[in-house]
Design a protein around this motif. Structure first.
Motif, PDB file in Angstrom:
ATOM      1  N   ALA A  55      -0.085 -11.493  10.559  1.00 27.62           N
ATOM      2  CA  ALA A  55      -1.103 -12.329  10.017  1.00 27.62           C
ATOM      3  C   ALA A  55      -0.813 -12.677   8.415  1.00 27.62           C
ATOM      4  O   ALA A  55      -1.252 -13.203   7.947  1.00 27.62           O
ATOM      5  N   GLY A  56       0.541 -12.028   8.220  1.00 25.19           N
ATOM      6  CA  GLY A  56       0.782 -12.212   6.597  1.00 25.19           C
ATOM      7  C   GLY A  56       2.174 -11.704   6.411  1.00 25.19           C
ATOM      8  O   GLY A  56       2.652 -11.007   7.135  1.00 25.19           O
ATOM      9  N   PHE A  57       2.689 -11.888   5.312  1.00 27.00           N
ATOM     10  CA  PHE A  57       3.981 -11.416   4.707  1.00 27.00           C
ATOM     11  C   PHE A  57       4.082 -11.674   3.240  1.00 27.00           C
ATOM     12  O   PHE A  57       3.369 -12.448   2.570  1.00 27.00           O
ATOM     13  N   VAL A  58       5.054 -10.903   2.675  1.00 29.68           N
ATOM     14  CA  VAL A  58       5.335 -10.961   1.423  1.00 29.68           C
ATOM     15  C   VAL A  58       7.069 -10.729   1.208  1.00 29.68           C
ATOM     16  O   VAL A  58       7.676 -10.141   2.283  1.00 29.68           O
ATOM     17  N   ALA A  59       7.591 -11.830   0.765  1.00 32.35           N
ATOM     18  CA  ALA A  59       8.921 -11.611   0.349  1.00 32.35           C
ATOM     19  C   ALA A  59       9.554 -11.325  -1.003  1.00 32.35           C
ATOM     20  O   ALA A  59       8.887 -11.536  -1.908  1.00 32.35           O
ATOM     21  N   ILE A  60      10.739 -10.337  -1.233  1.00 30.96           N
ATOM     22  CA  ILE A  60      10.954  -9.719  -2.444  1.00 30.96           C
ATOM     23  C   ILE A  60      12.330 -10.087  -2.468  1.00 30.96           C
ATOM     24  O   ILE A  60      12.893  -9.915  -1.391  1.00 30.96           O
ATOM     25  N   MET A  61      13.010  -9.888  -3.554  1.00 26.96           N
ATOM     26  CA  MET A  61      14.329  -9.972  -3.843  1.00 26.96           C
ATOM     27  C   MET A  61      14.424  -9.894  -5.353  1.00 26.96           C
ATOM     28  O   MET A  61      13.669 -10.075  -6.220  1.00 26.96           O
ATOM     29  N   PRO A  62      15.694  -9.933  -5.757  1.00 28.60           N
ATOM     30  CA  PRO A  62      16.197  -9.813  -7.266  1.00 28.60           C
ATOM     31  C   PRO A  62      15.881 -11.276  -7.751  1.00 28.60           C
ATOM     32  O   PRO A  62      15.695 -12.146  -7.083  1.00 28.60           O
ATOM     33  N   SER A  63      15.571 -11.300  -8.927  1.00 31.16           N
ATOM     34  CA  SER A  63      14.905 -12.537  -9.640  1.00 31.16           C
ATOM     35  C   SER A  63      16.012 -13.635  -9.919  1.00 31.16           C
ATOM     36  O   SER A  63      17.074 -13.307  -9.846  1.00 31.16           O
ATOM     37  N   ARG A  64      15.514 -14.681  -9.477  1.00 29.60           N
ATOM     38  CA  ARG A  64      16.517 -15.703  -9.363  1.00 29.60           C
ATOM     39  C   ARG A  64      16.496 -16.527 -10.609  1.00 29.60           C
ATOM     40  O   ARG A  64      16.985 -17.607 -11.036  1.00 29.60           O
ATOM     41  N   ASP A  65      15.592 -16.369 -11.642  1.00 31.72           N
ATOM     42  CA  ASP A  65      15.277 -16.893 -12.943  1.00 31.72           C
ATOM     43  C   ASP A  65      16.680 -16.669 -13.912  1.00 31.72           C
ATOM     44  O   ASP A  65      17.284 -15.568 -13.857  1.00 31.72           O
ATOM     45  N   PRO A  66      17.253 -17.645 -14.588  1.00 34.84           N
ATOM     46  CA  PRO A  66      18.422 -17.538 -15.417  1.00 34.84           C
ATOM     47  C   PRO A  66      18.343 -16.671 -16.583  1.00 34.84           C
ATOM     48  O   PRO A  66      19.203 -16.014 -17.146  1.00 34.84           O
ATOM     49  N   ASP A  67      16.845 -16.337 -16.890  1.00 39.76           N
ATOM     50  CA  ASP A  67      16.647 -15.387 -18.085  1.00 39.76           C
ATOM     51  C   ASP A  67      16.205 -14.135 -17.737  1.00 39.76           C
ATOM     52  O   ASP A  67      16.191 -13.227 -18.537  1.00 39.76           O
TER      53      ASP A  67
END
Length: 184
Positions: A70-82
């Protein structure tokens, strides 16, 4: 009810959660014709591919109710250039079927994501939220997130989405007090 790593067999359920949550959470915030056009069956193959190709520390965590995912969360290393490589993780999505809003499941997903990011060695986490999504912003702020002053416009959906970035530290207290706070 529990949080666990999602597997390719969860693709249909995750596509359903993704679409139904977008349709409820973004009504009045993004074009209704776009929301009406969303179809879980069209999203399922993408979910199946993504789940099959996950490599740590990227993860999808599913929240299971008695009726299924009924739900989810997705995580990863930041994609932000800074972002400092290896220092900043990112929550790229957190969605929960509307029937479970305000019942603690979102806090469970958030706590699990923060725990996973911490275990992966990240010291900070970021996430992006639609600037006009007051409900989500209140949820993040209650969980210790704060806007960090960075904003962007995402045009990849065929219409502009103005987003703000939130940030928080990932150093849980040794006794787990911060995690207990998140879980209520």
């Amino acid at each position: 009810m529990s949080v666990r790593a999602a597997v390719p067999g969860d693709a249909a359920a995750l596509a359903e959660v993704h679409v139904r949550t977008w349709q409820a959470a973004y009504a009045g915030l993004i074009p209704q014709d776009y929301l009406d056009s969303l179809d879980p069956a069209q999203r399922e193959p993408g979910w199946r591919r993504w789940l099959a190709d996950l490599r740590p520390p990227t993860a999808i965590l599913a929240w299971e109710s008695p009726d299924g995912v009924a739900g989810f969360v997705a995580i990863m290393p930041s994609r932000d250039p800074d972002a400092e490589p290896g220092e900043t993780g990112e929550i790229t999505a957190i969605y929960l079927l509307p029937a479970y809003w305000g019942r603690g499941a979102g806090r469970e997903l958030m706590a699990a994501a923060l725990r996973r990011l911490t275990e992966a060695g990240f010291r900070q986490a970021t996430l992006w939220v639609l600037g006009t999504n007051a409900r989500a912003r209140r949820f993040y702020e209650a969980a210790g997130w704060r806007p960090d002053g960075v904003a962007k416009t995402d045009d990849s959906w065929g219409f502009p989405l103005d987003e703000v970035r939130y940030r928080r530290d990932l150093e849980f207290a040794a006794d787990g007090a911060e995690e207990r706070d998140l879980l209520g």
